[in-house]
Scaffold this motif. Sequence first.
Motif, mmCIF file in Angstrom:
data_model
loop_
_atom_site.group_PDB
_atom_site.id
_atom_site.type_symbol
_atom_site.label_atom_id
_atom_site.label_comp_id
_atom_site.label_asym_id
_atom_site.label_seq_id
_atom_site.Cartn_x
_atom_site.Cartn_y
_atom_site.Cartn_z
ATOM 1 N N SER A 1 -2.635 3.309 0.125
ATOM 2 C CA SER A 1 -3.377 2.048 0.228
ATOM 3 C C SER A 1 -4.795 2.209 -0.310
ATOM 4 N N ARG A 2 -5.432 3.326 -0.002
ATOM 5 C CA ARG A 2 -6.785 3.577 -0.515
ATOM 6 C C ARG A 2 -6.788 3.693 -2.038
ATOM 7 N N LYS B 1 -0.236 -0.554 3.388
ATOM 8 C CA LYS B 1 -0.555 0.256 4.575
ATOM 9 C C LYS B 1 0.380 -0.081 5.729
ATOM 10 N N GLU B 2 0.768 -1.359 5.832
ATOM 11 C CA GLU B 2 1.688 -1.808 6.888
ATOM 12 C C GLU B 2 3.152 -1.655 6.488
ATOM 13 N N ARG B 3 3.403 -1.160 5.264
ATOM 14 C CA ARG B 3 4.759 -0.972 4.726
ATOM 15 C C ARG B 3 5.510 -2.304 4.629
ATOM 16 N N ASN C 1 1.324 9.793 -3.172
ATOM 17 C CA ASN C 1 1.168 9.561 -1.737
ATOM 18 C C ASN C 1 2.405 8.913 -1.129
ATOM 19 N N ASP D 1 2.591 9.035 2.763
ATOM 20 C CA ASP D 1 1.222 8.847 3.237
ATOM 21 C C ASP D 1 0.755 7.465 2.769
ATOM 22 N N PHE D 2 1.084 6.460 3.569
ATOM 23 C CA PHE D 2 0.813 5.078 3.159
ATOM 24 C C PHE D 2 -0.672 4.725 3.249
ATOM 25 N N SER D 3 -1.396 5.393 4.113
ATOM 26 C CA SER D 3 -2.840 5.130 4.226
ATOM 27 C C SER D 3 -3.564 5.548 2.956
ATOM 28 N N GLU D 4 -3.245 6.747 2.457
ATOM 29 C CA GLU D 4 -3.872 7.221 1.222
ATOM 30 C C GLU D 4 -3.401 6.413 0.018
ATOM 31 N N LYS E 1 -3.473 -3.828 2.003
ATOM 32 C CA LYS E 1 -3.223 -3.942 3.447
ATOM 33 C C LYS E 1 -1.732 -4.055 3.738
#
Length: 207
Positions: A74-75, A98-100, A64, A69-72, A95
Amino acid sequence: MSLMNLLSDMMNVFSTALLIPVMFLLTILVFISLIQLGEFLSEYTKRHRDWKNLETNCKKIELNLQNSDFSEASRALESIKQNYMVTSFARDAAKYLKERHFPAIERLSQEYEIKMAKRLEHTKITSTIGPMLGLMGTLIPLGPALIGLSKGDLETLAQNLMIAFATTVVGLFAAGIGYVLTQVRRRWYWEDMSDIDYILDTIEEKN
């Protein structure tokens, strides 16, 4: 010579006055060591190191991140299920991923390392203080015991020797528990930090 006697008497009074506090502290230390043993057993039953889960999710994170794709990613990081420290780190780091905010993840790993060291300190202090208090509890009653022996007072001799032996045993008992728990937990936390470092390497490699 009178000054020597005065100093000797002062030291005897001071050392004798320490006996009750030492016995009180040893009693507290035993209860603390038993509480630490209970916490250790509770932690042991909850430990679960699943290398396959870690490897699978780290590959997902890597893939990812390659796709930005930082959201995926993060998941996938939140999906890591390991021992408490690793799982908690992954959840907290997700978290930031997700915020890099990559420096925050590195800082978080250092905080968890400090947290592990702090937990080790508790049992390490127990294993260190136990023999010290036990030795004090052994030596303090020997003075009155020798005086009782010189006067032929066997009752005083026996009573003080019982205190000396009891404090030694109690101090070593508490110290033994603290030492064993420290050694085992040190190995556990080495494993946990190894897993956290693996997660960090996966993230930083693609950063």
